[in-house]
Design a protein around this motif. Structure first.
Motif, PDB file in Angstrom:
ATOM      1  N   PHE A   1       0.833  -1.208   0.000  1.00 11.54           N
ATOM      2  CA  PHE A   1       0.000   0.000   0.000  1.00 11.54           C
ATOM      3  C   PHE A   1       0.868   1.258   0.000  1.00 11.54           C
ATOM      4  O   PHE A   1       0.573   2.234  -0.703  1.00 11.54           O
ATOM      5  N   GLN A   2       1.947   1.207   0.766  1.00 14.16           N
ATOM      6  CA  GLN A   2       2.862   2.352   0.790  1.00 14.16           C
ATOM      7  C   GLN A   2       3.480   2.589  -0.582  1.00 14.16           C
ATOM      8  O   GLN A   2       3.540   3.724  -1.071  1.00 14.16           O
ATOM      9  N   ARG A   3       3.920   1.517  -1.245  1.00 10.43           N
ATOM     10  CA  ARG A   3       4.535   1.676  -2.558  1.00 10.43           C
ATOM     11  C   ARG A   3       3.516   2.135  -3.600  1.00 10.43           C
ATOM     12  O   ARG A   3       3.841   2.890  -4.511  1.00 10.43           O
TER      13      ARG A   3
ATOM     14  N   GLY B   1       4.012   5.411  -5.705  1.00 16.82           N
ATOM     15  CA  GLY B   1       3.980   5.423  -7.160  1.00 16.82           C
ATOM     16  C   GLY B   1       3.036   6.476  -7.701  1.00 16.82           C
ATOM     17  O   GLY B   1       3.348   7.170  -8.681  1.00 16.82           O
ATOM     18  N   ARG B   2       1.882   6.640  -7.051  1.00 14.53           N
ATOM     19  CA  ARG B   2       0.952   7.678  -7.489  1.00 14.53           C
ATOM     20  C   ARG B   2       1.532   9.070  -7.267  1.00 14.53           C
ATOM     21  O   ARG B   2       1.373   9.967  -8.107  1.00 14.53           O
ATOM     22  N   ALA B   3       2.196   9.241  -6.140  1.00 15.23           N
ATOM     23  CA  ALA B   3       2.815  10.543  -5.874  1.00 15.23           C
ATOM     24  C   ALA B   3       3.923  10.837  -6.886  1.00 15.23           C
ATOM     25  O   ALA B   3       4.064  11.969  -7.363  1.00 15.23           O
TER      26      ALA B   3
ATOM     27  N   VAL C   1       1.473   9.186   1.493  1.00 14.44           N
ATOM     28  CA  VAL C   1       2.650   8.314   1.480  1.00 14.44           C
ATOM     29  C   VAL C   1       3.283   8.269   2.861  1.00 14.44           C
ATOM     30  O   VAL C   1       3.685   7.196   3.348  1.00 14.44           O
ATOM     31  N   ARG C   2       3.362   9.419   3.536  1.00  9.57           N
ATOM     32  CA  ARG C   2       3.966   9.463   4.876  1.00  9.57           C
ATOM     33  C   ARG C   2       3.166   8.609   5.851  1.00  9.57           C
ATOM     34  O   ARG C   2       3.739   7.819   6.618  1.00  9.57           O
TER      35      ARG C   2
ATOM     36  N   ARG D   1       9.199  -8.163  -3.971  1.00  9.00           N
ATOM     37  CA  ARG D   1       8.198  -8.887  -4.747  1.00  9.00           C
ATOM     38  C   ARG D   1       7.341  -7.965  -5.599  1.00  9.00           C
ATOM     39  O   ARG D   1       7.216  -8.177  -6.811  1.00  9.00           O
ATOM     40  N   PRO D   2       6.726  -6.928  -5.039  1.00  6.88           N
ATOM     41  CA  PRO D   2       5.975  -6.021  -5.921  1.00  6.88           C
ATOM     42  C   PRO D   2       6.866  -5.262  -6.896  1.00  6.88           C
ATOM     43  O   PRO D   2       6.457  -4.969  -8.011  1.00  6.88           O
TER      44      PRO D   2
END
Length: 607
Positions: A200-202, A206-208, A242-243, A317-318
């Motif tokens: 979820f963080q990544r 990625g969106r940011a 993201v934070r 992995r992701p």
């Protein structure tokens, strides 16, 4: 493979079916480095784990007042220290080599795929994802590939130490042999949740990144319309998301780390408590108790690699999945080609729309839908239609040509071409036939004022060709960038040149001179221009109107303006009311002509 040998001569063909398969493929392709790291890791970890046995033997030698055994134990400790130093140094060296070589292999694969796909890459994958894969994801993938060998060495060391303790002191060794696997597997139930939070963080990151990339790319336009603050606020909100996601992920990993500290401490307490009772009963010696205690204490060192491999796999992995997704993209045409590497000549024909561009002629294409025009231009460049139909050049499908041959045969200049930073001479240093000089191309593209502007803006360049161009040509106006890009395309002198709105940002006088210059310079070569400008259309040998995905009319500009209402609507931008009035006016004029002809005939008969 050594770092000094990079880049790879051939990075290989990756297994891009999934992220885990891609990681497995990477590991298999550097087995030599993995076995080296495993060997040095075993030396290091075994030497570290051998210290407790040396300490126990030394204490027991002191208790037994045996100087010989104490001296021998001292020599063993020196050997363990040397093994620790040598193993740690070489393990670090080999691990870093594995990390960098794996990352370099992925970067080469991504670069090769980018070169194969060209502009089609960003149409299939977002720019933010491409940036994330080529930067942060590459490091995470290299981290896991490197950590596998260290984890294997740590796991083997743990097995060896547990087996040694069972043999050395069964009463306490059994407790350690049962407790250590529990320590290693205790965090497994928490890993799925930690992985989901990391994913979820990544995803948020990625969106940011994508939002930041889009904002920077359109910053000049945003400032012009006053939308800079709006996009900055969006990026601030995305950054805060993201934070918060990173904090939630860090909490889970800190809990896993705490468990990795707590459980070994509990195991150590259990070993000491049981060992003290055994020592009181005289069932074990003091040296054996110290040995087992020290071994359990030092086992926490290799056990930390269990947590690291879990974290490395969770993060990689992701990342590997994203890299595999990019690497699995295939070029629309066959990358190997089934035809000989010879540029064919002849007409350019698109079976989907019926568009025909005769060889050696300047063909202008008028399309009322700019998006449809862009897709048609891409298809002429070798990207098949959704039905899989390929454009024919001289009767040969472009997707049957090798990649280099197809790109030599047809060059497509996008509507928004990119200028790379560097000098003007470097910008124009592109693969070319050598038949068109830089001076001729710049003259045909009407770049005289651009050269003057570059010379005035450069303090240290006497020759305008040595003047520096900033990233993406941001120091130039839109028309100047467009003309330099046109000159760069003209220098290549391809068999077929496809231009998509090459003069949309220049004034009419310059546009007329560009039309004449392109026509003169491209004499004998096939040129296709997507435009609705009458100045360019009037210079074309052949004008084709594409309406609703099919060729609707073919002719020359002056004929089509009068005979084809749909063509006139696109070129003159007239509305339906204007078209209706125009039709009435033409009808009235035709009626007046009939009446006038009748009057003239009556006069002639009377005479």
């Amino acid at each position: 493979m050594q770092i000094q040998d990079l880049p790879y001569f051939d990075p290989g063909t990756p297994d891009a079916r999934s992220g885990p398969r891609f990681l497995w493929w990477l590991g298999r392709n550097q087995l030599g480095g993995q076995f080296k790291a495993l060997a040095w890791g075993l030396l290091h970890f075994v030497a570290v784990s051998g210290l407790p046995f040396c300490v126990g033997l030394a204490i027991q030698a002191v208790v037994d007042r045996s100087g010989t055994r104490l001296a021998v134990t001292g020599g063993l400790m020196v050997l363990c220290g040397a093994g620790i130093a040598l193993g740690d140094t070489m393990l670090h060296r080999t691990a870093v080599t594995n990390w960098i070589t794996a990352a370099a292999r992925v970067q080469q694969l991504l670069a090769r795929k980018t070169a194969q796909l060209g502009s089609a890459l960003t149409r299939r994958v977002s720019a933010g994802e491409v940036v994330a894969v080529s930067t942060g994801d590459v490091e995470k993938i290299g981290w896991f590939v490197e950590a596998v060998s260290r984890f294997a060495a740590a796991a083997l060391t743990v097995v060896l130490v547990c087996a040694g303790l069972v043999v050395y002191q069964p009463a306490l060794g059994v407790i350690v042999a049962v407790g250590v696997p529990v320590l290693a597997l205790a965090v497994l139930p928490l890993l799925p949740r930690a992985t989901r939070r990391a994913d979820f963080q990544r995803e948020k990151a990625g969106r940011a990144t994508e939002l930041a990339s889009d904002t920077v790319a359109g910053l000049r336009v945003l400032r012009g319309i006053g939308g800079e603050e709006l996009f900055l606020d969006r990026y601030r909100r995305a950054s805060q998301e993201v934070r918060r996601a990173a904090v939630r992920s860090a909490r889970m990993w800190s809990l896993i780390s705490a468990i990795q500290v707590l459980l070994p401490g509990l195991l150590m307490i259990a070993v000491v408590w049981h060992g003290v009772h055994l020592a009181r009963d005289g069932r074990i010696s003091v040296g054996e108790l110290v040995t087992v205690y020290s071994a359990v204490m030092l086992l926490t060192y290799p056990l930390r690699h269990f947590e690291e491999i879990a974290m490395a796999y969770s993060f990689s992995r992701p990342s590997a999945g994203r890299a595999a997704r990019v690497l699995s993209l295939e070029r629309a045409m066959d990358s190997d080609g089934t035809r000989s590497a010879q540029v064919p000549g002849g007409d350019l024909y698109d079976p989907t729309t019926g568009l025909l561009a005769p060889a050696g002629r300047l063909t202008a294409v008028v399309c009322g839908d700019p998006d449809a025009a862009g897709l048609l231009a891409e298809r002429l460049g070798g990207h098949p239609s959704e039905e899989g139909t390929s454009v024919l050049l001289g009767g040969v499908p472009l997707d049957e040509l090798p990649l280099d041959c197809a790109r030599t045969a047809v060059l497509v200049q996008d509507k928004d071409p990119v200028l790379l930073s560097g000098s003007l001479r470097e910008l124009l240093d592109v693969p070319a036939s050598g038949c068109v000089t830089a001076e001729a191309a710049l003259s045909a593209a009407q770049c005289g004022d651009v050269l003057d502007a570059l010379a005035q803006g450069s303090l240290d360049a006497e020759d305008p060709m040595d003047a520096r161009i900033t990233e993406r040509g941001r120091s130039l106006s839109g028309g100047q960038r467009q003309r330099l890009a046109l000159a760069r395309s003209l220098i290549t002198d391809p068999e077929v040149l496809v231009l998509d709105e090459p003069t949309s940002a220049v004034d009419s006088h310059t546009e007329a001179r560009i039309a004449d210059g392109v026509r003169s310079l491209r004499t004998g070569r096939t040129t296709v221009v997507f435009t609705s400008s009458p100045l360019l259309l009037d210079h074309a040998d052949r004008v084709v109107l594409v309406h609703e995905g099919e060729v609707a009319a073919v002719g020359v500009h002056r004929e089509l303006v009068h005979s084809e209402p749909r063509y006139r609507a696109v070129v003159t931008r007239e509305t339906d009311e204007e078209a209706a009035l125009s039709g009435v006016s033409e009808a009235v004029l035709e009626a007046d002509d009939v009446v006038l002809d009748g009057v003239l005939e009556e006069i002639e008969e009377t005479a």
